[in-house]
Motif scaffolding. Structure first.
Motif, PDB file in Angstrom:
ATOM      1  N   ASP A  72      22.010 -43.332  28.131  1.00  0.00           N
ATOM      2  CA  ASP A  72      20.928 -42.860  27.272  1.00  0.00           C
ATOM      3  C   ASP A  72      20.656 -43.717  26.044  1.00  0.00           C
ATOM      4  O   ASP A  72      19.678 -43.480  25.335  1.00  0.00           O
ATOM      5  CB  ASP A  72      21.240 -41.428  26.787  1.00  0.00           C
ATOM      6  CG  ASP A  72      21.551 -40.488  27.940  1.00  0.00           C
ATOM      7  OD1 ASP A  72      20.883 -40.598  28.971  1.00  0.00           O
ATOM      8  OD2 ASP A  72      22.460 -39.657  27.802  1.00  0.00           O
ATOM      9  N   VAL A  73      21.525 -44.676  25.767  1.00  0.00           N
ATOM     10  CA  VAL A  73      21.383 -45.457  24.540  1.00  0.00           C
ATOM     11  C   VAL A  73      21.442 -46.958  24.860  1.00  0.00           C
ATOM     12  O   VAL A  73      21.963 -47.358  25.907  1.00  0.00           O
ATOM     13  CB  VAL A  73      22.501 -45.107  23.528  1.00  0.00           C
ATOM     14  CG1 VAL A  73      22.446 -43.642  23.151  1.00  0.00           C
ATOM     15  CG2 VAL A  73      23.877 -45.464  24.089  1.00  0.00           C
ATOM     16  N   PRO A  74      20.923 -47.804  23.963  1.00  0.00           N
ATOM     17  CA  PRO A  74      21.042 -49.254  24.161  1.00  0.00           C
ATOM     18  C   PRO A  74      22.504 -49.692  24.170  1.00  0.00           C
ATOM     19  O   PRO A  74      23.364 -49.032  23.578  1.00  0.00           O
ATOM     20  CB  PRO A  74      20.294 -49.832  22.949  1.00  0.00           C
ATOM     21  CG  PRO A  74      19.424 -48.732  22.445  1.00  0.00           C
ATOM     22  CD  PRO A  74      20.147 -47.458  22.748  1.00  0.00           C
ATOM     23  N   GLN A  75      22.772 -50.822  24.801  1.00  0.00           N
ATOM     24  CA  GLN A  75      24.138 -51.335  24.860  1.00  0.00           C
ATOM     25  C   GLN A  75      24.688 -51.619  23.470  1.00  0.00           C
ATOM     26  O   GLN A  75      25.901 -51.509  23.237  1.00  0.00           O
ATOM     27  CB  GLN A  75      24.173 -52.618  25.702  1.00  0.00           C
ATOM     28  CG  GLN A  75      25.556 -53.223  25.891  1.00  0.00           C
ATOM     29  CD  GLN A  75      26.526 -52.277  26.599  1.00  0.00           C
ATOM     30  OE1 GLN A  75      26.137 -51.566  27.518  1.00  0.00           O
ATOM     31  NE2 GLN A  75      27.781 -52.270  26.172  1.00  0.00           N
ATOM     32  N   SER A  86      21.925 -58.393  15.288  1.00  0.00           N
ATOM     33  CA  SER A  86      21.336 -58.550  13.963  1.00  0.00           C
ATOM     34  C   SER A  86      21.699 -57.366  13.075  1.00  0.00           C
ATOM     35  O   SER A  86      22.099 -56.305  13.563  1.00  0.00           O
ATOM     36  CB  SER A  86      19.810 -58.658  14.069  1.00  0.00           C
ATOM     37  OG  SER A  86      19.247 -57.421  14.517  1.00  0.00           O
ATOM     38  N   ARG A  87      21.533 -57.544  11.757  1.00  0.00           N
ATOM     39  CA  ARG A  87      21.793 -56.445  10.825  1.00  0.00           C
ATOM     40  C   ARG A  87      20.884 -55.261  11.131  1.00  0.00           C
ATOM     41  O   ARG A  87      21.297 -54.100  11.015  1.00  0.00           O
ATOM     42  CB  ARG A  87      21.560 -56.926   9.387  1.00  0.00           C
ATOM     43  CG  ARG A  87      22.651 -57.815   8.817  1.00  0.00           C
ATOM     44  CD  ARG A  87      23.866 -56.999   8.390  1.00  0.00           C
ATOM     45  NE  ARG A  87      23.541 -55.995   7.400  1.00  0.00           N
ATOM     46  CZ  ARG A  87      23.480 -56.231   6.079  1.00  0.00           C
ATOM     47  NH1 ARG A  87      23.723 -57.464   5.617  1.00  0.00           N
ATOM     48  NH2 ARG A  87      23.207 -55.252   5.249  1.00  0.00           N
ATOM     49  N   LYS A  88      19.653 -55.539  11.497  1.00  0.00           N
ATOM     50  CA  LYS A  88      18.688 -54.478  11.801  1.00  0.00           C
ATOM     51  C   LYS A  88      19.158 -53.652  13.001  1.00  0.00           C
ATOM     52  O   LYS A  88      19.090 -52.412  12.992  1.00  0.00           O
ATOM     53  CB  LYS A  88      17.312 -55.081  12.086  1.00  0.00           C
ATOM     54  CG  LYS A  88      16.226 -54.061  12.355  1.00  0.00           C
ATOM     55  CD  LYS A  88      14.883 -54.732  12.579  1.00  0.00           C
ATOM     56  CE  LYS A  88      13.787 -53.699  12.856  1.00  0.00           C
ATOM     57  NZ  LYS A  88      12.467 -54.353  13.090  1.00  0.00           N
ATOM     58  N   THR A  89      19.677 -54.340  14.029  1.00  0.00           N
ATOM     59  CA  THR A  89      20.181 -53.646  15.220  1.00  0.00           C
ATOM     60  C   THR A  89      21.416 -52.827  14.899  1.00  0.00           C
ATOM     61  O   THR A  89      21.569 -51.692  15.378  1.00  0.00           O
ATOM     62  CB  THR A  89      20.490 -54.662  16.332  1.00  0.00           C
ATOM     63  OG1 THR A  89      19.289 -55.364  16.676  1.00  0.00           O
ATOM     64  CG2 THR A  89      21.040 -53.969  17.583  1.00  0.00           C
ATOM     65  N   ILE A  90      22.289 -53.375  14.070  1.00  0.00           N
ATOM     66  CA  ILE A  90      23.504 -52.658  13.666  1.00  0.00           C
ATOM     67  C   ILE A  90      23.135 -51.399  12.893  1.00  0.00           C
ATOM     68  O   ILE A  90      23.686 -50.314  13.128  1.00  0.00           O
ATOM     69  CB  ILE A  90      24.435 -53.546  12.816  1.00  0.00           C
ATOM     70  CG1 ILE A  90      24.915 -54.762  13.634  1.00  0.00           C
ATOM     71  CG2 ILE A  90      25.621 -52.739  12.295  1.00  0.00           C
ATOM     72  CD1 ILE A  90      25.665 -54.406  14.889  1.00  0.00           C
ATOM     73  N   ASN A  91      22.197 -51.519  11.980  1.00  0.00           N
ATOM     74  CA  ASN A  91      21.755 -50.377  11.183  1.00  0.00           C
ATOM     75  C   ASN A  91      21.188 -49.277  12.078  1.00  0.00           C
ATOM     76  O   ASN A  91      21.492 -48.091  11.907  1.00  0.00           O
ATOM     77  CB  ASN A  91      20.712 -50.834  10.164  1.00  0.00           C
ATOM     78  CG  ASN A  91      20.267 -49.701   9.257  1.00  0.00           C
ATOM     79  OD1 ASN A  91      19.251 -49.052   9.495  1.00  0.00           O
ATOM     80  ND2 ASN A  91      21.010 -49.480   8.195  1.00  0.00           N
ATOM     81  N   LYS A  92      20.384 -49.683  13.043  1.00  0.00           N
ATOM     82  CA  LYS A  92      19.782 -48.721  13.968  1.00  0.00           C
ATOM     83  C   LYS A  92      20.848 -48.052  14.834  1.00  0.00           C
ATOM     84  O   LYS A  92      20.806 -46.842  15.082  1.00  0.00           O
ATOM     85  CB  LYS A  92      18.754 -49.429  14.853  1.00  0.00           C
ATOM     86  CG  LYS A  92      17.942 -48.501  15.732  1.00  0.00           C
ATOM     87  CD  LYS A  92      16.860 -49.265  16.477  1.00  0.00           C
ATOM     88  CE  LYS A  92      16.036 -48.323  17.352  1.00  0.00           C
ATOM     89  NZ  LYS A  92      14.962 -49.057  18.091  1.00  0.00           N
TER      90      LYS A  92
END
Length: 282
Positions: free
Chosen positions: A37-40, A74-80
Motif C-alpha cells: 500500500d505504500v511506496p518502497q 531526497s530530503r523531500k521523499t524522506i519527509n513524506k
C-alpha cells in the motif's frame, strides 16, 4: 548533535520496546501489512529507523539529512515517508531534554504494532482517492416515512397510472434486489442490506473495487469476498461500539486494505512467488 548532552536515563522512559527482538517483530508486522500500500521509500525509511534504534530500543536520533544520505532518497521523499509512517501510527516524535532539563533534540519513536490503530490511522486523502469523499449514514438514521391519507394516495395512484415513474424515483428508493449481481457481489449485498440502502451498498462496493485494484487483486475469489464481508462486519461492530473516531467509510477502507493485503499475500505465497526474508538485515 552532541550525544553526550542527552539524558539517556530520562530518555529510556520513552522506550517503546523491552528488547530489540520485540521491536524487530513489530517492524516485520508493519512491513507485512503495508508493503502493498505504500511506496518502497516508506519501507526503506522504517527499516533504517529500526537499524538506528538500538541504543535506546525504538528511539532514533537520526536527522532527515542523515536518513536521506543512508537510504539514497531526497530530503523531500524522506519527509513524506516519515509523515506517512506517523499518519499510520507506526512512529511518533518525542521532544527530549538535556541533563540540565533544557529542551534537546526531537527523536522518532517506533511504536508497537497495533492492527486496530493501523486501521484507524488510514489517512483521509487515501479515502478520498478510493471513494470520492462520499459520506455514509447508517439506515437507522434515515428519516422516517410519512404516510399520507388513503384518499390522497388513491388520487396520486390514478395520476401515476398514466405516466412512467422511473424518472421520478431516486436510486435510494430501489431496494437491494435491484442491484445487479454482475456489478456488486450478491454475498456482499446480503451482508450489507440490513444496514444500508441500495445507493450506499453500491458506493461501498466502489471502495472494495478500488482497494482490490490497489492490492492488485483482479478476481473476486471466495477468499476475497470473505475478507470483504469480515471487514464490513468489523466496521459495523466498531461503529456500534462507538470505537470509530473518523467516518464509517474511512474505517472500512482501513480494515479492508489490511484484509485484502493479507489476501494478496496468501495468493502470492500459494503461487510460490514470494518468500519472506529478514528485512532488517538487507
Amino acid at each position: 548533535m552532541e550525544i553526550q548532552a542527552i539524558n539517556f536515563e530520562e530518555l529510556r522512559k520513552y522506550e517503546s520496546f523491552s528488547s530489540v527482538a520485540e521491536m524487530d517483530k513489530s517492524i516485520y508486522e508493519y512491513i507485512e501489512f503495508i508493503r502493498f500500500d505504500v511506496p518502497q521509500s516508506v519501507i526503506d525509511v522504517l527499516l533504517y529507523l529500526g537499524r538506528a534504534s538500538l541504543r535506546c530500543v525504538g528511539l532514533s536520533f537520526m536527522k532527515q539529512a542523515t536518513i536521506a544520505k543512508g537510504t539514497g532518497y531526497s530530503r523531500k521523499t524522506i519527509n513524506k515517508a516519515l509523515k506517512m509512517l506517523e499518519a499510520f501510527g507506526i512512529v511518533d516524535s518525542v521532544r527530549t531534554k538535556t541533563k540540565a532539563g533544557r529542551p534537546s533534540v526531537k527523536i522518532m519513536r517506533i511504536l508497537p504494532f497495533c492492527l486496530e490503530l493501523l486501521h484507524q490511522r488510514v489517512t483521509s486523502y487515501q479515502v478520498d482517492e478510493a471513494n470520492g469523499s462520499i459520506g455514509l449514514t447508517l439506515i437507522e438514521d434515515f428519516e422516517p416515512i410519512i404516510y399520507e391519507s388513503k384518499k390522497h394516495l388513491k388520487e396520486e395512484d390514478k395520476q401515476a397510472a398514466n405516466k412512467d415513474n422511473i424518472d421520478d424515483m431516486s436510486i435510494n428508493e430501489l431496494d437491494s434486489s435491484f442491484i445487479p449481481s454482475t456489478i456488486v457481489d450478491k454475498d456482499f449485498i446480503q451482508t450489507a442490506r440490513p444496514f444500508f440502502g441500495s445507493a450506499k451498498i453500491f458506493k461501498l462496493w466502489g471502495i472494495v473495487k478500488n482497494v482490490m485494484k490497489q492490492a492488485k487483486l483482479e478476481a473476486v475469489t471466495n477468499d476475497v469476498i470473505e475478507s470483504v464481508k469480515e471487514s464490513f462486519k468489523t466496521t459495523v461492530f466498531m461503529y456500534k461500539a462507538d470505537r470509530i473516531r473518523s467516518s464509517f467509510e474511512n474505517y472500512f477502507f482501513g480494515v479492508l486494505s489490511s484484509m485484502l493485503g493479507a489476501a494478496k499475500r496468501r495468493e502470492v505465497m500459494s503461487n510460490g512467488e514470494g518468500i519472506f526474508y529478514n528485512w532488517l538485515e538487507e
